[in-house]
Design an enzyme around this catalytic site. Structure first.
Site, short mmCIF file in Angstrom:
data_model
loop_
_atom_site.label_atom_id
_atom_site.label_comp_id
_atom_site.label_asym_id
_atom_site.label_seq_id
_atom_site.Cartn_x
_atom_site.Cartn_y
_atom_site.Cartn_z
N CYS A 6 139.11 72.03 67.07
CA CYS A 6 139.00 73.05 68.48
C CYS A 6 138.23 74.45 67.85
CB CYS A 6 140.06 72.92 69.33
SG CYS A 6 141.67 72.11 69.83
N ARG A 51 133.37 70.31 66.58
CA ARG A 51 134.81 70.98 66.20
C ARG A 51 135.85 70.01 66.96
NH1 ARG A 51 135.56 75.15 62.63
NH2 ARG A 51 137.79 75.43 63.46
N TRP A 59 139.93 69.22 70.77
CA TRP A 59 139.84 68.11 69.93
C TRP A 59 141.95 67.92 70.31
CZ3 TRP A 59 143.98 66.57 66.21
CH2 TRP A 59 143.13 64.97 65.63
N ASN A 74 143.00 77.78 69.55
CA ASN A 74 142.99 76.55 68.32
C ASN A 74 143.85 76.61 67.49
OD1 ASN A 74 142.48 74.82 66.24
ND2 ASN A 74 140.83 76.48 66.06
N GLY A 75 144.81 75.34 67.47
CA GLY A 75 145.83 75.26 66.50
C GLY A 75 147.00 74.65 66.86
N GLU A 80 133.37 56.22 49.79
CA GLU A 80 132.62 57.52 50.19
C GLU A 80 132.17 56.39 51.20
OE1 GLU A 80 133.00 60.19 51.30
OE2 GLU A 80 131.01 61.07 51.99
N LYS A 92 132.05 56.13 55.26
CA LYS A 92 130.43 57.06 55.98
C LYS A 92 131.14 55.83 57.22
CE LYS A 92 130.64 59.82 55.49
NZ LYS A 92 131.37 61.15 54.28
N GLU A 142 133.20 55.83 59.73
CA GLU A 142 133.50 56.83 60.77
C GLU A 142 132.77 56.53 61.97
OE1 GLU A 142 134.27 61.11 59.51
OE2 GLU A 142 132.68 60.10 56.98
N HIS A 163 142.77 40.89 43.16
CA HIS A 163 144.39 40.70 43.55
C HIS A 163 144.36 40.91 44.55
CE1 HIS A 163 145.01 42.05 38.94
NE2 HIS A 163 143.73 42.44 39.01
N LYS A 206 135.68 67.35 62.78
CA LYS A 206 134.83 68.54 61.59
C LYS A 206 135.39 68.71 61.12
CE LYS A 206 130.80 69.01 59.10
NZ LYS A 206 131.04 67.86 58.14
O1 M6R Z 1 136.57 70.39 54.63
P1 M6R Z 1 136.94 68.87 54.57
O2 M6R Z 1 136.33 69.21 53.07
O3 M6R Z 1 138.86 69.60 54.02
O4 M6R Z 1 137.58 67.96 55.50
C1 M6R Z 1 137.95 67.26 54.61
C2 M6R Z 1 138.06 65.62 55.52
O5 M6R Z 1 137.93 65.96 56.53
C3 M6R Z 1 136.42 65.44 56.00
O6 M6R Z 1 135.54 65.24 54.21
C4 M6R Z 1 136.46 63.86 56.55
O7 M6R Z 1 136.92 62.98 55.77
C5 M6R Z 1 134.89 63.77 56.80
N1 M6R Z 1 134.96 63.24 58.59
C6 M6R Z 1 134.47 62.37 56.23
O8 M6R Z 1 133.26 62.09 56.37
#
Ligand code: M6R
Length: 614
Positions: free
Chosen positions: A2, A27, A73, A99-100, A487, A491, A494, A510, A609
């Site tokens: 949010c 956000r 969000w 927000n929260g 990673e 990527k 997501e 395994h 984000k």
């Molecule tokens: O802001 P942060 O680095 O604490 O965020 C952690 C994760 O939410 C963030 O890395 C998330 O996995 C991303 N979408 C990855 O691309």
């Protein structure tokens, strides 16, 4: 999660709010809304992106120089017009953005319903504004006092802004656990409030970061007062933002993610500047001075993080243990905070976070702090909650990262973590002078090497075309490249919504090997390092089962290209630093596949984000 924005001044509020919401849309983007006061308090809100809201209000002739806005969000209640913010009080004279999460909202709601309140939405936020209204009515107090009393009674996290039709000259804001920045215009004539600084910088660079449990009362006459929840006045600390407008614009790219991928030679160089100088035998992090001895003498370093930052932590575990012989543990912040971990005096907790606002990481910090650990934060967002909750720390200086998928923040985190390992190794004398020199020189060569990989963009786009319709992907790596495999898989899933798994290559036999057939693309990060021979065997195991292999190899490798379907060559470098380079083709691969599949790479579905709820 949010984004909130508010304005009080001499301009029309609605264009400022809409522009602010566009900047904060990363956000959360389920729904958006604004409220402005001219003669009366009017709320406009709409399911979907900020664009939908913009279209809605275009038909209205909105005037008013005070207003609030929100991009959502969803947590409580599905994304729809009614659950969107702002929320009215019963008499429609107050409006709130939040927000929260208000955790005890159900009990408060029950009580309010028994007093005759009717609710339009399923949100916890609407309960809060009714609660304030109810307190004000029964206590016959000012709005400021009612907000303060309400805040003492709610459990949870919040950044809120409230406006009242009865006083169109005042904004009341508060925060606990969710960020809130106040921008102060020239001569205190206008005020801009937002979840982060991005909606503010084009108007002013003078800002105040509100602290937890602080309430700001901002008046049109230029008077801003900040009090804590006990009603004790606080001194606002006005800081100057170190950020330029270009940093939050696309700068000629179609996507923020692509811009951020291509920024990496610069962001990594910025991150190293002044911290690492090979010809001066220098590796130091200015933000970690007072606690260097704690690091040197640490029995153990515990790294907590989430998502991509957790992957950076895994790389750091390998690097720090190798270069300094200090034991390192890496934990998901969400697991760590709830499992009563053993933390001893002499443990140092390293929290890694791009946003500096991730709720689980913040909670892990608070818990470790209570148990006596020294807390060092590695954050990208300056002034963020994690940066402020840490004893000391280092910023990654990658600049604002707007794309929801983290790219340049990851390489900047790896850069800081490598510098930290080198600094520690220097103090602990675990590296010889020659080894130290070799590694610092290697680090300095990284921006140029990342650029070499970026120059392969066209080749990677061609490979992406062949696999854009795949249903699954496997990513394999060993040693320092194992977290890179994780990673790469994250990527891809997501932003393209293709199911992908990352594995240490030897684990494949395994279980995951059962998945391999001629339909399965397998990305293998197989650069020349101490596990090279082993990963060659793993590639053979995949090829024997007819999997399609896309291999990331070191330039000049003569063996692997003969075995696999596609090869992406990256420049050679020391294995501890290789993840900074080997991750780049994986970022580009996921980007192109997502674009080819018609996905919104900057704002993937269901994600936000900054994850400020647990
Ligand atoms: O802001 P942060 O680095 O604490 O965020 C952690 C994760 O939410 C963030 O890395 C998330 O996995 C991303 N979408 C990855 O691309």
């Amino acid at each position: 999660m949010c984004g909130i924005v508010a304005y009080l001044g001499n301009r029309e509020a609605s264009p400022v709010l809409i522009k602010g919401l566009q900047r904060l849309e990363y956000r959360g983007y389920d729904s958006a809304g604004i409220a402005v006061i001219e003669d009366s308090l009017e709320v406009y809100k709409k399911k979907g992106k900020v664009k939908e809201l913009e279209d809605l209000i275009q038909k209205e002739n909105l005037t008013g120089t005070i207003g609030i806005g929100h991009t959502r969000w969803a947590t409580h209640g599905e994304p729809n017009d009614v659950n969107a913010h702002p929320h009215y009080s019963s008499n429609k004279k107050l409006a709130l953005i939040h927000n929260g999460i208000i955790e005890n909202y159900a009990a408060i709601k029950k009580d309010l319903i028994s007093k005759g309140h009717e609710f339009q939405s399923e949100t916890d936020s609407e309960v809060f504004i009714h609660f304030v209204e109810d307190i004000q009515k029964h206590n016959e107090c000012t709005l400021e006092e009612a907000v303060r009393i309400a805040l003492t009674k709610v459990v949870g996290a919040y950044a809120i802004v409230i406006i009242s039709q009865d006083n169109p000259n005042q904004l009341i804001a508060a925060r606990k656990g969710s960020p809130l920045v106040i921008g102060i215009g020239a001569n205190n004539e206008e005020f801009f409030l937002a979840s982060d600084a991005t909606p503010i910088i084009e108007y002013t660079k003078d800002v105040v970061y509100l602290n937890d449990e602080e309430i700001a009362i901002i008046n049109r006459n230029g008077n801003i007062s900040i009090k804590n929840i006990e009603d004790i006045a606080q001194n606002p600390y006005i800081q100057t933002l170190d950020m330029e407008l270009e940093a939050i614009e696309k700068g000629g790219y179609d996507y923020f993610m692509l811009k951020e991928i291509f920024e990496q030679p610069r962001s990594v160089a910025d991150c190293m500047r002044g911290r690492l100088v090979s010809n001066k035998d220098h590796a130091a992090l200015g933000g970690i001075r007072k606690h260097v001895d704690d690091l040197v003498n640490a029995n153990r370093i515990i790294i907590v993080a989430c998502g991509t930052s957790w992957h950076a932590g895994l790389v750091a575990e390998y690097v720090i243990e190798e270069l300094t012989r200090t034991p390192v543990e890496v934990e998901y912040a969400s697991e760590f905070r709830y499992r009563n971990p053993i933390i001893n005096k002499g443990d140092v907790l390293l929290a890694i976070s791009q946003s500096g606002e991730t709720a689980d990481t913040l909670a892990a910090i608070e818990m470790a702090k209570a148990k006596g650990a020294v807390i060092l934060g590695i954050c990208n967002v300056v002034g963020s909650s994690i940066a402020r909750a840490s004893d000391e720390g280092a910023y990654t200086h990658a600049g604002p990262e707007i794309g929801v998928a983290s790219t340049k923040a990851f390489t900047a985190q790896l850069t800081v973590l490598n510098i930290l390992a080198l600094m520690l190794a220097r103090h602990k004398k675990t590296l010889s002078d020659n080894q130290f020199k070799e590694l610092t020189e290697e680090m300095e060569s990284i921006p140029g090497k990342i650029q070499e990989v970026l120059d392969l963009n066209g080749q990677i786009e061609e490979i992406s075309k062949l696999y854009k319709d795949a249903k699954n992907f496997l990513y394999l790596g060993r040693g320092y490249n194992f977290p890179v495999a994780l990673e790469g898989a994250l990527k891809l899933k997501e932003i393209s919504y293709i199911h992908a798994e990352g594995y240490p290559a030897a684990e494949m036999k395994h279980g995951p090997i059962a998945l391999i057939d001629k339909e399965m693309p397998v990305v293998v990060i197989a650069t020349r390092d101490s596990s090279y021979d082993k990963i060659v065997s793993n590639i053979q195991e995949v090829k024997a089962r007819k999997g399609k292999v896309i291999a990331i190899v070191t330039k000049g490798d003569a063996l692997i290209p003969k075995m696999v379907d596609h090869v992406i060559e990256v420049p050679s470098c020391h294995e501890t630093i290789m993840p900074l380079i080997s991750v780049i083709p994986l970022q580009l691969l996921s980007f192109h596949i997502a674009v080819m599949r018609g996905c919104n790479v900057d704002q993937p579905r269901n994600l936000a984000k900054s994850v400020t709820v647990e």
